[in-house]
Design an enzyme around this catalytic site. Structure first.
Site, mmCIF file in Angstrom:
data_model
loop_
_atom_site.group_PDB
_atom_site.id
_atom_site.type_symbol
_atom_site.label_atom_id
_atom_site.label_comp_id
_atom_site.label_asym_id
_atom_site.label_seq_id
_atom_site.Cartn_x
_atom_site.Cartn_y
_atom_site.Cartn_z
ATOM 1 N N CYS A 1 -7.815 57.221 -36.599
ATOM 2 C CA CYS A 1 -8.848 57.554 -37.575
ATOM 3 C C CYS A 1 -10.019 58.156 -36.794
ATOM 4 O O CYS A 1 -10.549 57.504 -35.897
ATOM 5 C CB CYS A 1 -9.293 56.304 -38.321
ATOM 6 S SG CYS A 1 -10.671 56.595 -39.423
ATOM 7 N N ASN B 1 -2.215 54.840 -39.309
ATOM 8 C CA ASN B 1 -1.272 54.601 -40.394
ATOM 9 C C ASN B 1 -0.646 53.214 -40.300
ATOM 10 O O ASN B 1 -0.444 52.676 -39.216
ATOM 11 C CB ASN B 1 -0.136 55.626 -40.306
ATOM 12 C CG ASN B 1 -0.606 57.019 -40.661
ATOM 13 O OD1 ASN B 1 -0.816 57.323 -41.826
ATOM 14 N ND2 ASN B 1 -0.773 57.869 -39.649
#
Lengths: 305, 305
Positions: free
Chosen positions: A237, A246
């Site tokens: 991220c 994820n």
């Protein structure tokens, strides 16, 4: 079979896309071929974007055309525009995945388009691809935006309705930066499933704040059966350095199998594929199962002194 | 207030106990004092075990007697035997936590006792402590044993019944090595809450296979309101090197707060305490929230090129 789950792999696109080092084309193909034999129902193979924008996936055509395609597995690709759609159709992808953000600021930052411009492009791609490939629309920041905060569920429902009206067979609700919580997930999934029972609804969660599997559980409890996940939890991220990305495929499959769900996935084969990933990307991965093994794995009794 | 959650901190006992380097007594006291002001409902301060067996907690008396005890917070200690109970009562602990494993092989490996010997010791400690401190019994491997595999729920229910008959006010169902799954958690918690509504039932999950928060969610859905957790996710699993240990307190609090639950905890204060932990133990921690921040934390829009 209504309780059968469909596990959809995104590592080779969503994960590799942000890896700093280029994953050699033959390694991508080898990994996808291994994943094809694990029982995953869909693999997002690559993105037909500009090679200048995403050099990591500059080999989209070669990868898509040279993998061994196993009957029953859906080979999908991300498509940002008409040119990408043409390239993807030339490679005979099974499914075209278009994407935009629910929040206008994220759409602008990520795609340099207003939501209206994105919707117009979706319509053009739908016209171009209908009859040649299945269509799925991914809605990023559906559970929250890192710039704007909360995203009104009404806006998400409006977008899903627009996607359905364009003839999309599938919609993915994406928690792009891991802001979703289980209560929110339950409410939104219930609303979408109730209003568009004909749509294939996928949830795409990130584990940025540790809630990935809890959110998957909450979605499953409402009737969601399609889950995106990434081998080893590959992917990060940009707004949370060091945080998980994820939801990890093998951790997700393991949880649902332990709960007695039919995932269609051979966990041992999946773990074998995951075990090759750290060497491929050159770093450790956040997935837990690679470290801990399945809960069915027993340990010898310690020797008493 | 029936929906109010009770978050119980175990890092300073369960986490510090296995740290290779001794955490200085004054640092332990400083951390516990900080934790006392966050709204946590219980802190498991230390273990009154033999200093030779667990040198990391050899300062049990000093820590328990020198912390600032805030009214409303329960200061608990783990107690392995009559001698430990005496030491704990001398320090005026609020609650004595006794522990055994559901599976005989784990009880033998961990405590060198048969289950019957452990139960006899529980009875002796209960007799010794009743009227002086509250009593909680922790049942390790309640959701699975790393040596034996599945643990029959009937055996867990039998043990809980025996604990209730001894006059224990609380029982903790502990997933010692992260083997629990949400379906199993729901069934077991429902059964225990239905049969012993007068007991305070705590769940103690590990995140060894990534299911910690999903299991907490499943327990909460059945009506469980008491959760053990560990700051930063401190604590590991001897059978899974590199895997996560205890569910992370700030991640757990964040999830439940995002869901709209009353946790009683000030998340910013908790995060401030968690931020001091990596330097204290000399390594990174698996908790996600320290890296990602709460989902309410917004980010500036990137500059357009």
């Amino acid at each position: 079979m209504k309780d059968r789950l469909f596990i959809q792999e995104v590592s080779v696109r969503d994960g590799f896309q942000i890896e700093p080092r280029f994953i050699p084309t033959e390694d991508k193909i080898r990994l996808i071929n291994a994943l094809s034999l694990t029982g995953l129902s869909k693999i997002e193979v690559t993105s037909f974007t500009s090679p200048r924008a995403i050099p990591a996936l500059a080999d989209a055509e070669v990868v898509m055309c040279e993998i061994d395609r196993i009957p029953g597995v859906i080979y999908a690709a991300l498509v940002p525009n008409a040119r990408g759609c043409e390239r993807a159709l030339d490679c005979k992808v099974d499914e075209i995945n278009v994407f935009m953000s629910a929040s206008a600021s994220h759409n602008l930052a990520n795609l340099r388009m207003t939501p209206e411009q994105s919707l117009a492009q979706f319509r053009a791609i739908a016209a171009q691809a209908t009859g040649h490939a299945m269509l799925n629309a991914s809605l990023s920041t559906a559970f929250g935006c890192p710039f704007e905060g909360a995203v009104p569920p009404e806006l998400v429902l409006q977008r899903v309705g627009e996607f359905a009206d364009m003839g999309m067979q599938g919609v993915s609700l994406c928690d792009t930066t891991g802001m979703a919580n289980p209560t929110q997930v339950a409410h939104l999934c219930e609303a979408v499933l109730a209003r568009w029972p004909e749509l294939t609804v996928t949830v795409h969660f990130h584990d940025t704040r540790g809630m990935g599997l809890a959110n998957a559980l909450a979605a499953w409890q409402t009737g969601i059966r399609h889950f995106d996940a990434s081998l080893g939890g590959l992917g990060g991220c940009p707004y949370a350095p060091g945080a998980s990305g994820n939801v990890c495929t093998e951790d997700l499959v393991h949880m649902f199998q332990a709960m007695g769900c039919q995932t269609g996935v051979d966990l041992e084969r999946l773990l074998a594929a995951a075990a090759t990933l750290p060497a491929l990307v050159g770093h450790e991965l956040p997935g837990q199962l690679l470290k801990a093994g399945p809960s069915t794995r027993l340990h010898p009794l310690p020797q008493q002194a």
